[in-house]
Design an enzyme around this catalytic site. Structure first.
Site, PDB file in Angstrom:
ATOM      1  N   GLY A  72       0.813  -1.257  -0.142  1.00 51.51           N
ATOM      2  CA  GLY A  72       0.036  -0.092  -0.087  1.00 51.51           C
ATOM      3  C   GLY A  72       0.857   1.290  -0.159  1.00 51.51           C
ATOM      4  N   ASN A 152      -7.420   4.000   9.225  1.00 50.58           N
ATOM      5  CA  ASN A 152      -7.064   2.819   9.897  1.00 50.58           C
ATOM      6  C   ASN A 152      -7.356   2.400  11.482  1.00 50.58           C
ATOM      7  OD1 ASN A 152      -4.914   4.753   9.158  1.00 50.58           O
ATOM      8  ND2 ASN A 152      -3.624   3.439  10.647  1.00 50.58           N
ATOM      9  N   GLN A 180      -7.561   0.214   3.840  1.00 44.17           N
ATOM     10  CA  GLN A 180      -8.699  -0.171   4.764  1.00 44.17           C
ATOM     11  C   GLN A 180      -9.972  -0.501   4.398  1.00 44.17           C
ATOM     12  OE1 GLN A 180      -7.631  -1.407   7.656  1.00 44.17           O
ATOM     13  NE2 GLN A 180      -5.486  -0.654   7.853  1.00 44.17           N
ATOM     14  N   GLY A 201      -2.232  -6.026  -0.329  1.00 45.35           N
ATOM     15  CA  GLY A 201      -2.632  -7.352  -0.063  1.00 45.35           C
ATOM     16  C   GLY A 201      -3.004  -7.902   1.311  1.00 45.35           C
ATOM     17  N   HIS A 202      -1.847  -7.497   2.096  1.00 43.18           N
ATOM     18  CA  HIS A 202      -1.993  -8.159   3.375  1.00 43.18           C
ATOM     19  C   HIS A 202      -2.976  -7.655   4.399  1.00 43.18           C
ATOM     20  CE1 HIS A 202       0.013  -4.999   6.087  1.00 43.18           C
ATOM     21  NE2 HIS A 202       0.340  -4.801   5.084  1.00 43.18           N
ATOM     22  N   THR A 238      10.746  -7.076 -12.276  1.00 39.33           N
ATOM     23  CA  THR A 238      10.043  -8.568 -12.453  1.00 39.33           C
ATOM     24  C   THR A 238       8.796  -8.995 -11.540  1.00 39.33           C
ATOM     25  OG1 THR A 238      12.090  -9.553 -13.772  1.00 39.33           O
ATOM     26  CG2 THR A 238      10.440 -11.068 -12.827  1.00 39.33           C
ATOM     27  N   CYS A 326       5.037   4.286  21.754  1.00 42.32           N
ATOM     28  CA  CYS A 326       6.014   4.681  22.711  1.00 42.32           C
ATOM     29  C   CYS A 326       7.277   5.400  22.001  1.00 42.32           C
ATOM     30  CB  CYS A 326       6.367   3.382  23.373  1.00 42.32           C
ATOM     31  SG  CYS A 326       7.535   4.094  24.858  1.00 42.32           S
TER      32      CYS A 326
END
Ligand code: PLP
Length: 403
Positions: A72, A152, A180, A201-202, A238, A326
């Site tokens: 993304g 998100n 999202q 994708g993830h 590629t 943090c």
């Protein structure tokens, strides 16, 4: 008892069907899709099928409007930099203060290093944009509008169709970071005026390392990666064939599951939220309650630290995430909570539960039974919480950290 994963806005489990689809492309189907022999041809066919699946998920007119990328973030950078490089005479950008860093940092880079004027649209306490502010910023000096479809952290949706239409009327390119939104909401590029759209994708049950950028036919475009002619010269290198095949399969599944997202997942999310809100005092849902992703519940628990909640939840086998990070020894609330003006006593204590189609009712029930105890334990330790609730003026104690 197995662990419960409610951090699907961070990343998702690769669906078993997706693993099965990509495996041959990690073994016998190893050809280079640009090669003219049958090894290459078989793989080129798989790429073409995956492109069609992504086209269908987005309701795009043509498969050639899909450019495969690595993630993304790459799609976001490509879209924004392409728009500014293709129109060097335009020196303004419109975005929002609540974007993901993948957009935020590209815009602030252009602002600091290349003299672009960035219109940072602000949001109200529910994370909503003011469209008048947007209309005023639109002009023929603007190279691109880049606005996320869904936030998100809170899941809040921006009115992308309307904003794209307004940009179109003003002759300004419109990009949306839909990382999202894709897979969770029905999307139809044919009936929209969005010029470019990023996905990853993830976030939709494909593996990490693959994404896509939708580029409407006829959009002025400058590639980020130059080199070979892959992706019709729009993204050299590629192709990540197993990843792209996986994304194609994930897109197919996402299209089939859109209704499940908006019925089962939404129902579980609503149950989780209302049970927590009624069992835990002094907590509230952040974002726009009536206009949100179906899978996201971002809950602010006042007077305690989100990270402490996460650690205790993690001990109980529940994975979620917090809106604070943090940095340099202090717990800073996220830029999204700050932009919404969430008081620091609450912004520190936000926890995001993000569900997926894999989430079960039994899992949600277990989370509902764990959260009140975790919050009560931490409040007992909190210097800002007394016997019957918050102590007087707890805001003052947080003020220096929030500045
Ligand atoms: N945009 C949004 C809204 C996101 O939530 C994320 C990831 O969390 C990204 C962009 C970046 O995506 P990727 O991790 O694929 O680079």
């Amino acid at each position: 008892m197995s662990d419960i994963y409610l951090d699907n806005n961070a990343t998702t489990q690769v669906a078993p069907e997706v693993v099965a689809a990509m495996l041959p492309f990690l073994s016998e189907q190893f050809g280079n899709p640009s090669s003219l022999h049958s090894f290459g041809n078989r793989v080129a066919k798989a790429l073409s099928d995956a492109r069609k699946s992504v086209q269908q998920l987005l309701g795009a007119e043509l498969p050639t409007e899909i450019v495969f990328t690595s993630c993304g973030s790459e799609s976001d950078s490509t879209a924004i930099l392409s728009a500014v490089r293709a129109q060097p005479e335009r020196k303004e950008i419109i975005t929002t203060t609540v974007e993901h860093p993948a957009v935020l940092n590209v815009c602030s880079y252009l602002e600091k290093n290349e003299g672009y004027k960035v219109h940072w649209l602000t949001v109200d306490e529910r994370g909503r944009l003011d469209l008048d502010q947007y209309k005023q910023a639109l002009s023929d000096q603007v190279a691109v509008v880049s606005v996320m479809w869904a936030n998100n952290e809170t899941g809040t949706l921006f009115p992308i169709s309307e904003m794209a239409e307004l940009a179109h009327q003003a002759g300004v390119l419109f990009h949306t970071d839909a990382v999202q939104a894709v897979g969770k909401l029905p999307i139809d590029m044919k009936s929209s005026k969005v010029d470019m759209l990023s996905l990853s994708g993830h976030k939709l049950h494909a593996p990490k390392g693959v994404g896509a950028l939708y580029v409407r036919r006829g959009t002025r475009f400058r590639p980020l990666l130059r080199g070979g002619h892959q992706e019709r010269g729009r993204r050299a290198g590629t192709e990540n064939v197993p990843g792209i095949v996986a994304l194609g399969k994930a897109a197919e599944l996402a299209l089939q599951n859109i209704d499940v997202e908006n019925t089962k997942v939404r129902g579980l999310r609503d149950r989780l939220e209302s049970a927590i809100l009624s069992a835990v005092p002094r907590c509230f849902v952040t974002g726009d309650p009536s206009n949100r992703l179906p899978n996201t519940a971002n809950i602010a628990f006042e007077f305690i630290e989100g990270e402490a909640i996460l650690l205790l939840l993690n001990k109980a086998g529940i994975a979620a995430s917090s809106g604070s990070a943090c940095t340099s020894g202090s717990l800073e609330p996220s830029h999204v909570m700050k932009a919404m003006g969430i008081p620091y006593t609450a912004a520190h204590g936000t926890v995001r539960f993000s569900l997926s189609t894999h989430t079960t009712a039994a899992e949600v029930d277990r989370v509902i039974s764990e959260v009140p105890g975790v919050v009560a334990r931490l409040r007992k330790l909190s210097p800002y919480w007394g016997e019957d609730g918050p102590k007087a003026n707890p805001e003052e104690a947080f003020a220096p950290v929030y500045a």
